[in-house]
Design an enzyme around this catalytic site. Structure first.
Site, short mmCIF file in Angstrom:
data_model
loop_
_atom_site.label_atom_id
_atom_site.label_comp_id
_atom_site.label_asym_id
_atom_site.label_seq_id
_atom_site.Cartn_x
_atom_site.Cartn_y
_atom_site.Cartn_z
CG HIS A 1 17.18 -12.82 -21.74
ND1 HIS A 1 18.47 -12.73 -22.21
CD2 HIS A 1 16.50 -13.52 -22.68
CE1 HIS A 1 18.57 -13.37 -23.36
NE2 HIS A 1 17.39 -13.85 -23.67
CG ASP B 1 14.76 -13.13 -26.39
OD1 ASP B 1 15.97 -13.39 -26.53
OD2 ASP B 1 13.97 -13.83 -25.72
CG ASP C 1 18.18 -17.36 -24.11
OD1 ASP C 1 17.99 -18.47 -23.59
OD2 ASP C 1 17.33 -16.82 -24.83
CG HIS D 1 19.76 -15.60 -28.46
ND1 HIS D 1 20.20 -14.43 -27.89
CD2 HIS D 1 18.71 -16.01 -27.72
CE1 HIS D 1 19.44 -14.15 -26.85
NE2 HIS D 1 18.53 -15.08 -26.73
#
Ligand SMILES: *[C@@H]1O[C@H](CO)[C@@H](O)[C@H](O)[C@H]1NC(C)=O
Ligand SMILES: *[C@@H]1O[C@H](CO)[C@@H](O)[C@H](O)[C@H]1NC(C)=O
Ligand SMILES: *[C@@H]1O[C@H](CO)[C@@H](O)[C@H](O)[C@H]1NC(C)=O
Length: 976
Positions: free
Chosen positions: A36, A38, A151, A411
């Site tokens: 993951h 970001d 997420d 996000h």
């Protein structure tokens, strides 16, 4: 063989198969490796590339090539593209092509980022998916088939619709209310078919998988440690590296895995388990990861015949294929969304609806600018007889802004949940690229000469462009330095205008001009200082507004108010202001002849900020005066009410809290309908509370991503009730009684709530102090000292009136005409012809652009080009057009009807249409060839929207658009 230590454990879990050989494993575990990443949270994109992302792709590709069983899913295209364009060698690129073709490396979601779902607008979600999907299609000739949004903080009901239209077969979400998730686990309801829209047909449903409470991380199964910023360590030694799997420790890993698998398997209906393997910032040393996991998995599989469990590396697609093949009949969930999100009893993630309000506003201004820029550029390329500006340069300016707008949908971006320096990065990217598009627009208008003659040097042209495909009547505002001006239109006639002292700059003047502009068209006004006194001209002149001052008033609580009211009116409303308090008292609406008591005030929530006293408010979580001065500035076009609020003990400062309300007077009839039916309010800071005497039962309606409305009944909780009754408002919200509705429309995302009967409050801004060490250390506190200027429009009237106006007014606010100034150079151009583009009122031009993709829309031809290793050229005569039906099936008697549009005639103003191709939402696929999986359902026959509509003949310029549909086309225009 001696029984292993974990066998009794399996017996306890009831997972042991009765003795005897098994031909098939009883439970198949799909271990899906992922990282993951970001796109900005604690670190910028650049820093992340350096510290770990580059190593993720380098090492994963190497591992996948080495071992055929290994798999990986890639999610955020921003990072993959940076690696592909800037790092990957030709050899690595060849390897990636092979891995993708063999299904060992799978792109899921495929957007530039994993977008937030609560505070983003669906226009921007589509954009960010399109940017990623087009790159994948250009490069590999593929489209992603599954989505992965593990997420984002909650899930909106827009998501299933957009993902179905993008061609996904199934999708994954994770963060939903903890209590609901628990119930879904117990009842084996984590998987279902989601019908996101109440108006759309079965084509817009999607199979949805909610990750169980372990989420997307596999605690205890990472071996590569934590990345070091800003540079990877020279010795390859990272903090928190797990001890490698050895003969001695193997058994405990196997036990941990089987225990985990056994627990989770009971929550699902089919004997398949999705086991996400990874977490944030993992797999930068994929070799270490895979070599250890290989041993654990081999050991588990050695005993499949005993415990009935097999584990395998898988892509997300492998997992869904197995579930799909199982042919269960699935439960259906309707259009209810999963907002707000609470991760625990005291953690309602509703604060982020208003965190970093400034960035939220900037993101939407950038998106609106892109909309205008795309449309102006398309017109220019299709219509200009000669190109004075280089279209490649123009396209580049637009593409860069598309990227920046896509990035900020992440996000941890638009949500305001990032560190300070990361926020600076988003702002910098947006601002510089907005500047590029401003330059492009300035060049386009310089290329055009207006049609009237004789402007005298020294003045300006105001060039106004309407990017909507409807005729718009509105008031545009310019700031000028002198009060005496004359304004004339293209034919030299004076136009109605009004000027008044500017509210922010006492030395300047706001100039309001009433304008009517057809769809996708320009108006030109010349503005010159008038030398003669105005009375001499004998023509209609610009009028100076008069001003009335109302001094500082103390709000006298408990006393009778409404004794002395000041009315401010236009043709639709009369707003009554209370002279005793200088606050709004009530609004009368002409059509219904009803008066509704409406009061407004600023309020502040005091939040928990000390970690020593329980959970605190932060960027994610929200746990929970006055004196006013007023001025009314009245003129023939606009009346502005200026209310100033002082905070206690801050008297000598200029007001930091203010509301500027405007009522406009325009032409009578349908042209002026939208302009008349709105009370514009511009604020400084917040939150603002509006109370009415409407009997609403505390039910609030707020939108999902500007696409559809959701009903939000007030809920009482054992704790944290205020915060858990907050919802995102991306574009609109309303409250209503049986007879009246009060609609709020906004230009950016806010938090919205109805805490009492007849009351609605909008959280406009947040500033927090806290002493949480983690937050302080990572610069994640929200000490936001900026002043924000959000704009809201208020619509009041009967339900029938407001539901007809709601959507179009929302768009009129989102896409107001742009005003560009250019100096007069005395040049006289030839007559400049323009033909308007006008759509029926229920249909919105969601986008008009020249995408400039380097692929042929013929799939076979595109694959041939790819095989030859060529790249197609961008086709500037291929235009992307997306249309959206604005209304729900039963929303309005007239406007909810299906609308038939002949694209060839509607677009005549842009040139002659050669052909029309209908595409998937993100443009990469011919819709008639986009076969999605079907899932059997418990109630397939329940009445649906328009499931029986006949398909139009392919390529026909005539399209019928049903309520809430979004349709995407490539329009090919003739060369001229
Ligand atoms: C509007 O309502 C008022 C009082 O409720 C009434 O006196 C008046 O006649 C009404 N006007 C119209 C045009 O119906
Ligand atoms: C926090 O941000 C400020 C401003 O960007 C910077 O000066 C400071 O070094 C940052 N602190 C940490 C711990 O990153
Ligand atoms: C918040 O920011 C202001 C202005 O930058 C600064 O003066 C103040 O010390 C900050 N407060 C805290 C608690 O960080």
């Amino acid at each position: 063989m001696k029984p292993r230590g974990w066998l009794p454990l399996l017996l306890q879990l009831g997972l042991m198969w009765p003795l005897g050989a098994l031909s098939e494993p009883r439970l198949r575990v799909f271990v899906v490796p992922h990282s993951h990443m970001d796109v900005g949270w604690l670190h910028t994109v650049q820093e992340s590339m350096q510290a770990y992302v580059t190593n993720v792709y380098n090492s994963v590709v190497e591992e996948l090539i080495l071992e055929r069983r290994h798999r990986f899913i890639a999610v955020e295209q921003v990072y993959f593209r940076l690696w592909w364009d800037g790092v990957a060698s030709d050899k690595q690129k060849g390897q990636v092509r092979q891995l993708v073709a063999e299904g060992r490396l799978e792109f899921v979601l495929g957007g530039q980022v994993m977008h937030d779902k609560a505070v983003t607008h669906f226009d921007d979600q589509i954009l960010q998916l399109t940017e990623g999907h087009s790159f994948l299609y250009e490069t590999f000739g593929i489209r992603p088939q599954f989505s992965w949004q593990v997420d984002p903080f909650g899930a909106s009901a827009t998501t299933p619709t957009l993902f179905a239209l993008s061609g996904f077969n199934a999708h994954v979400i994770s963060r939903i209310d903890y209590y609901l998730k628990e119930a879904m686990q117990i009842n084996q309801q984590l998987q279902f078919v989601w019908r996101g829209s109440r108006s759309l047909s079965a084509q817009q449903e999607i199979f949805t998988h909610v990750l169980d409470h372990f989420g997307y991380c596999s605690e205890g199964f990472y071996w590569d440690g934590e990345p070091i910023f800003p540079h990877p360590p020279a010795d390859g030694w990272y903090p928190n590296m797990q001890l490698p799997v050895t003969q001695k420790s193997l058994q405990s890993f196997v036990e941990a895995m089987l225990y985990n698998v056994g627990e989770r398997a009971t929550w699902f209906q089919t004997p398949h388990l999705l086991w996400p393997w990874g977490c944030d910032r993992q797999f930068f040393n994929a070799s270490l990861q895979f070599s250890n996991m290989d041993r654990v998995m081999e050991e588990v599989n050695k005993f499949t015949y005993q415990h009935g469990i097999s584990v395998q590396y898988a892509t997300l697609g492998n997992y869904f294929q197995a579930v799909h093949a199982h042919q269960l009949s699935w439960k259906v969930r309707d259009h209810q969304d999963f907002l707000p999100y609470s991760s625990d009893l005291l953690y309602a993630w509703t604060g982020f609806y208003a965190s970093r309000s400034g960035l939220k506003g900037l993101a939407r201004r950038a998106s609106a600018l892109l909309y205008v820029g795309e449309s102006m550029f398309t017109r220019y390329v299709l219509l200009a007889p000669h190109w004075f500006l280089d279209p490649a340069w123009g396209l580049q300016q637009l593409q860069q802004l598309r990227w920046a707008v896509s990035e900020v949908q992440h996000h941890d971006a638009i949500t305001g949940t990032h560190a300070v320096k990361v926020g600076d990065m988003f702002v910098e990217h947006l601002s510089t690229r907005m500047e590029g598009v401003h330059k492009l627009m300035a060049s386009i208008i310089q290329d055009r000469s207006p049609a009237h003659s004789g402007p005298e040097p020294g003045g300006h042209f105001a060039v106004v462009y309407n990017p909507l495909a409807w005729t718009v009547t509105t008031i545009i505002t310019l700031t000028v330095e002198f009060p005496n001006v004359s304004i004339t239109d293209e034919s030299g006639r004076p136009v109605p205008a009004q000027f008044q002292r500017s509210k922010e700059m006492p030395s300047a003047y706001d100039l309001h001009v009433l304008t009517t502009i057809p769809g996708l068209s320009y108006r030109h006004y010349s503005i010159q200082p008038s030398r003669r006194p105005q009375e001499d001209t004998g023509e209609p002149v610009t009028s100076l507004a008069s001003s009335r001052q109302f001094g500082l008033r103390l709000r006298r609580s408990g006393k009778q108010v409404g004794g002395s009211l000041v009315p401010v009116k236009n043709d639709c409303y009369t707003v009554f202001l209370d002279k005793d308090t200088n606050l709004m008292h009530s609004i009368w609406e002409r059509r219904s002849n009803r008066t509704v008591l409406v009061t407004q005030s600023f309020r502040e929530y005091h939040v928990k900020s000390d970690v020593n006293h329980g959970p605190i408010s932060d960027n994610y979580v929200f746990t929970p005066n006055g004196r006013a001065e007023m001025e009314i500035v009245e003129g023939p076009l606009v009346t502005e009410i200026r209310q100033y609020f002082y905070r206690q003990g801050n008297e000598e400062m200029r007001p930091t809290f203010a509301i500027y309300s405007r009522l406009a007077r325009g032409p009578q009839g349908s042209d002026g309908e939208l302009l008349c039916h709105r009370i514009e309010q511009e604020y400084r800071v917040g939150p603002l509370e509006t109370s009415t005497k409407l009997n609403t039962g505390r039910a609030l309606y707020s939108d999902n991503n500007g696409y559809q409305m959701q009903r939000r009944p007030y809920r009482n909780y054992k704790s944290n009730t205020i915060a858990r009754n907050y919802y995102p408002m991306v574009q609109s919200a309303f409250i209503q009684s049986r007879r009246s509705r009060l609609v709020l429309l906004s230009t950016q995302a806010h938090g919205v709530s109805s805490q009492r009967n007849g009351q609605v409050e909008v959280m406009l801004h947040r500033r927090l102090w806290n002493n949480d060490k983690g937050a302080l250390g990572n610069n994640l506190t929200l000490n936001d000292t900026s002043v924000v200027h959000p704009v809201l429009w208020l619509l009041l009237g009967s339900r029938a009136l407001t539901s007809g106006l709601h959507q179009r007014s929302g768009l009129a606010l989102q896409h107001r005409p742009v005003v560009m100034l250019r100096e007069m150079n005395g040049e006289v151009g030839g007559p400049w012809k323009q033909k308007a583009v006008t759509l029926p009122p229920g249909v919105h031009l969601q986008i008009l652009s020249i995408p400039g993709w380097k692929y042929s829309s013929d799939h076979t031809e595109h694959l041939r080009t790819l095989q030859k290793g060529d790249k197609a050229k961008a086709d500037l005569r291929c235009v992307l057009l997306r249309l959206q039906h604005l209304y729900e099936v039963d929303q309005d008697q007239v406007l909810s009807r299906p609308v038939t549009v002949n694209l060839r005639s509607v677009l005549r103003g842009l040139g002659s249409v050669v052909s029309v191709e209908e595409r998937s939402l993100t443009e990469t696929w011919d819709v008639s060839e986009m076969y999605r999986w079907t899932w059997s359902m418990g109630d397939p026959h329940r009445h649906r929207g328009n499931s029986s509509r006949p398909l139009p003949p392919p390529g026909s310029p005539e399209v019928t658009i049903y309520p809430k549909e979004i349709r995407t086309f490539f329009i090919h225009f003739q060369e001229h």
